[in-house]
Design a protein around this motif. Structure first.
Motif, mmCIF file in Angstrom:
data_model
loop_
_atom_site.group_PDB
_atom_site.id
_atom_site.type_symbol
_atom_site.label_atom_id
_atom_site.label_comp_id
_atom_site.label_asym_id
_atom_site.label_seq_id
_atom_site.Cartn_x
_atom_site.Cartn_y
_atom_site.Cartn_z
ATOM 1 N N ARG A 16 -4.494 -1.298 -4.707
ATOM 2 C CA ARG A 16 -3.148 -1.524 -5.260
ATOM 3 C C ARG A 16 -2.162 -1.925 -4.166
ATOM 4 O O ARG A 16 -1.238 -2.683 -4.385
ATOM 5 C CB ARG A 16 -2.628 -0.262 -5.956
ATOM 6 C CG ARG A 16 -3.223 -0.064 -7.336
ATOM 7 C CD ARG A 16 -2.567 1.109 -7.966
ATOM 8 N NE ARG A 16 -2.919 2.291 -7.159
ATOM 9 C CZ ARG A 16 -2.752 3.546 -7.516
ATOM 10 N NH1 ARG A 16 -2.184 3.815 -8.675
ATOM 11 N NH2 ARG A 16 -3.103 4.531 -6.768
ATOM 12 N N ASP A 17 -2.325 -1.367 -3.006
ATOM 13 C CA ASP A 17 -1.355 -1.618 -1.919
ATOM 14 C C ASP A 17 -1.557 -2.943 -1.272
ATOM 15 O O ASP A 17 -2.238 -3.778 -1.348
ATOM 16 C CB ASP A 17 -1.451 -0.537 -0.855
ATOM 17 C CG ASP A 17 -0.981 0.819 -1.381
ATOM 18 O OD1 ASP A 17 -0.264 0.840 -2.406
ATOM 19 O OD2 ASP A 17 -1.349 1.835 -0.777
ATOM 20 N N LYS A 58 -6.319 3.221 -4.764
ATOM 21 C CA LYS A 58 -4.982 3.204 -4.142
ATOM 22 C C LYS A 58 -4.927 2.104 -3.089
ATOM 23 O O LYS A 58 -3.918 1.381 -2.984
ATOM 24 C CB LYS A 58 -4.678 4.577 -3.525
ATOM 25 C CG LYS A 58 -3.306 4.657 -2.942
ATOM 26 C CD LYS A 58 -3.020 6.029 -2.398
ATOM 27 C CE LYS A 58 -1.646 6.092 -1.793
ATOM 28 N NZ LYS A 58 -1.368 7.381 -1.177
ATOM 29 N N ALA A 59 -6.003 1.931 -2.319
ATOM 30 C CA ALA A 59 -6.034 0.893 -1.276
ATOM 31 C C ALA A 59 -5.994 -0.491 -1.903
ATOM 32 O O ALA A 59 -5.378 -1.406 -1.344
ATOM 33 C CB ALA A 59 -7.279 1.055 -0.417
ATOM 34 N N ARG A 70 -10.505 7.412 -5.951
ATOM 35 C CA ARG A 70 -9.041 7.378 -5.989
ATOM 36 C C ARG A 70 -8.479 6.671 -4.760
ATOM 37 O O ARG A 70 -7.554 5.857 -4.854
ATOM 38 C CB ARG A 70 -8.479 8.795 -6.094
ATOM 39 C CG ARG A 70 -8.616 9.408 -7.466
ATOM 40 C CD ARG A 70 -7.808 10.696 -7.610
ATOM 41 N NE ARG A 70 -8.094 11.693 -6.582
ATOM 42 C CZ ARG A 70 -9.068 12.619 -6.666
ATOM 43 N NH1 ARG A 70 -9.827 12.667 -7.739
ATOM 44 N NH2 ARG A 70 -9.249 13.476 -5.687
ATOM 45 N N ALA A 71 -9.055 6.949 -3.597
ATOM 46 C CA ALA A 71 -8.578 6.318 -2.364
ATOM 47 C C ALA A 71 -8.836 4.818 -2.395
ATOM 48 O O ALA A 71 -7.978 4.021 -1.968
ATOM 49 C CB ALA A 71 -9.264 6.946 -1.164
#
Length: 76
Positions: A75-76, A72-73, A68-69
């Motif tokens: 996507r940013d 998320k990284a 998940r991390a």
């Protein structure tokens, strides 16, 4: 050649005693062999290496959190 009844009885008694001793010796020999075989089997079982299966580097919950991390990284 025959002997007196007392002599014959002594011969029978001696023969029976000797046969009992031989039987006891055979039982002891068999028991010793059985114990040695069992000890060898136990030792062989102790020496069998346990092949470890493929273990994940992380527990499932930690791997999911890492995924998940990472997602998320990215996507940013």
């Amino acid at each position: 050649m025959s002997c007196a009844p007392a002599c014959a009885a002594k011969l029978v008694e001696t023969r029976a005693s000797r046969l009992a001793a031989l039987a006891a010796r055979e039982r002891f020999r068999l028991r010793s062999a059985r114990l040695a075989r069992r000890a060898a089997q136990r030792e062989a079982a102790r020496r069998v290496p346990v092949a470890p299966g493929p273990t994940p580097a992380l527990p499932p919950a930690a791997a999911a959190a890492l995924q998940r991390a990472l997602a998320k990284a990215k996507r940013d």
